[in-house]
Design a protein around this motif. Structure first.
Motif, mmCIF file in Angstrom:
data_model
loop_
_atom_site.group_PDB
_atom_site.id
_atom_site.type_symbol
_atom_site.label_atom_id
_atom_site.label_comp_id
_atom_site.label_asym_id
_atom_site.label_seq_id
_atom_site.Cartn_x
_atom_site.Cartn_y
_atom_site.Cartn_z
ATOM 1 N N ASN A 237 0.812 -1.258 0.016
ATOM 2 C CA ASN A 237 0.040 -0.020 -0.005
ATOM 3 C C ASN A 237 0.808 1.324 -0.040
ATOM 4 O O ASN A 237 1.574 1.507 1.103
ATOM 5 N N HIS A 238 0.849 1.991 -1.037
ATOM 6 C CA HIS A 238 1.986 3.083 -1.212
ATOM 7 C C HIS A 238 1.482 4.172 -0.444
ATOM 8 O O HIS A 238 2.198 5.338 -0.586
ATOM 9 N N ARG A 239 0.236 4.366 0.172
ATOM 10 C CA ARG A 239 -0.186 5.424 1.065
ATOM 11 C C ARG A 239 0.306 5.191 2.352
ATOM 12 O O ARG A 239 0.332 6.013 2.971
ATOM 13 N N LEU A 240 0.758 3.999 2.812
ATOM 14 C CA LEU A 240 1.471 3.878 4.396
ATOM 15 C C LEU A 240 2.619 4.758 4.260
ATOM 16 O O LEU A 240 3.750 4.497 3.452
ATOM 17 N N LYS A 241 2.863 5.750 5.262
ATOM 18 C CA LYS A 241 3.823 6.593 5.264
ATOM 19 C C LYS A 241 4.571 6.436 6.923
ATOM 20 O O LYS A 241 5.816 6.840 6.872
ATOM 21 N N TRP A 242 3.756 6.192 7.832
ATOM 22 C CA TRP A 242 4.365 6.002 9.205
ATOM 23 C C TRP A 242 3.769 4.962 9.978
ATOM 24 O O TRP A 242 2.732 4.717 9.986
ATOM 25 N N VAL A 243 4.714 4.340 10.764
ATOM 26 C CA VAL A 243 4.511 3.192 11.699
ATOM 27 C C VAL A 243 5.068 3.860 13.105
ATOM 28 O O VAL A 243 6.237 3.994 13.075
ATOM 29 N N GLN A 244 3.979 3.776 14.082
ATOM 30 C CA GLN A 244 4.385 4.170 15.458
ATOM 31 C C GLN A 244 4.415 3.018 16.261
ATOM 32 O O GLN A 244 3.409 2.205 16.500
ATOM 33 N N SER A 245 5.675 2.475 16.531
ATOM 34 C CA SER A 245 5.623 1.040 17.367
ATOM 35 C C SER A 245 5.247 1.494 18.698
ATOM 36 O O SER A 245 5.585 2.384 19.205
ATOM 37 N N ILE A 246 4.428 0.373 19.316
ATOM 38 C CA ILE A 246 4.112 0.530 20.682
ATOM 39 C C ILE A 246 4.932 0.058 21.581
ATOM 40 O O ILE A 246 5.310 0.443 22.817
ATOM 41 N N SER A 247 6.121 -0.704 21.047
ATOM 42 C CA SER A 247 7.377 -1.124 21.806
ATOM 43 C C SER A 247 8.431 -0.178 21.709
ATOM 44 O O SER A 247 8.541 0.428 20.829
#
Length: 316
Positions: free
Chosen positions: A58-68
């Protein structure tokens, strides 16, 4: 254009959802996704492995905020390939892990682990028969001088412990009597009473605590791991404890979790096993959201992160 989605792998309190809505009114917050939603996910809080194949195309995904705090389990190369930003929750577990470390050390030196076993058997053992020691005046080596390492150093110093540190470059850090480079770890550890691993997992920190490392410790030394399980060669640790090369170890993280019932560690003497709980803390959501909301405000403004951005090259 379809409304972008902030997808979270867990629920959060209404007060935080309201803040997210205020900061990012053009985004829709969801904790569940229909197949047609995936192409609209731009931000994720946490990482859903089951959805990973679809999210990564999915080329719209730009940022992942990890919970760990640790991110070694995430597909970092894929993030890098797709220019996906990554931030973690480093720092919020510092108090909890520090208290866990100090608690284990005090329990060991005051022989409380033995006393707890005797209480179960209604055994009153005279104090002269117990092996009561003292934490104060011990030399502690903290491997990893980040948020957790610094907080642990301050707490240990307040109890009279002389604290040394190891980091990548050997640069000096407040709260440490002296610091050393990572390449000198084995040599420095030989003169220490207590060694605490708080390192993230990378190619360089995998299997660094092996038979060579343990054989260099003195017989009264203690080793603790609250970093990542694969940093320790578990069979080598078990042999070192059984042979008396070291006195005691406490592991909170393991190569395989849950720890398999047939693991040699369950029967290893002088080893305390805790189920990856050193980072459990009160008020998690509030502390986590402080990081996420600061990043969200910055991301909406200019596409950048201001808190805990992870270097995808380094892995931390």
């Amino acid at each position: 254009m379809t409304q972008p989605i902030i997808y979270a792998t867990r629920n959060f309190k209404d007060e935080f959802l309201e803040q997210i809505k205020t900061i990012a009114p053009d985004y829709r917050f969801q904790t569940e996704l229909a197949p047609e939603d995936i192409s609209n996910v731009e931000i994720t809080i946490g990482w859903d492995k089951k959805l990973a194949p679809d999210l990564l195309v999915n080329h719209r995904l730009k940022w992942v905020q990890s919970i760990s705090a640790g991110v070694d389990y995430l597909p970092l190369k894929e993030y890098q390939k797709n220019s996906i930003l990554l931030s973690n929750s480093s720092g919020i577990h510092a108090t909890a892990i520090t208290e866990h470390i100090i608690g284990v050390l005090l329990a060991y030196y005051r022989d409380l682990l033995t006393i707890a076993q005797h209480q179960e058997n209604t055994l009153w053992q005279h104090r002269n028969e117990l092996t009561v020691g003292q934490l104060a005046e011990k030399k502690m080596l903290i491997v990893g001088t980040g948020h957790i390492g610094q907080k642990t150093a301050r707490a240990a110093s307040a109890l009279g412990v002389q604290v040394y540190g190891v980091n990548t470059t050997g640069h000096q850090v407040d709260g440490f009597f002296e610091t050393y480079t990572f390449k000198n770890l084995n040599k420095v550890a030989q003169g220490m009473d207590i060694i605490i691993n708080i390192l993230p997992l990378t190619a360089e920190t995998t299997a660094i605590y092996d038979s060579t490392f343990f054989s260099g410790l003195h017989p009264a030394s203690i080793f603790m791991n609250v970093g990542r399980g694969p940093s320790v060669v578990e069979d080598d640790l078990a042999k070192a404890l059984e042979s008396g090369e070291m006195a005691f170890a406490a592991l909170d993280v393991f190569k395989t979790e849950p720890l398999p019932a047939d693991s040699i560690l369950w029967q290893t003497k002088n080893l305390l096993i805790t189920p990856h709980m050193s980072g459990e803390l009160v008020g998690f959501q509030k502390k986590f959201m402080k990081i996420f909301l600061a990043n969200l405000k910055s991301y909406v403004a200019d596409g950048k992160l201001v808190e805990n951005e992870v270097s995808l090259d380094k892995g931390y």
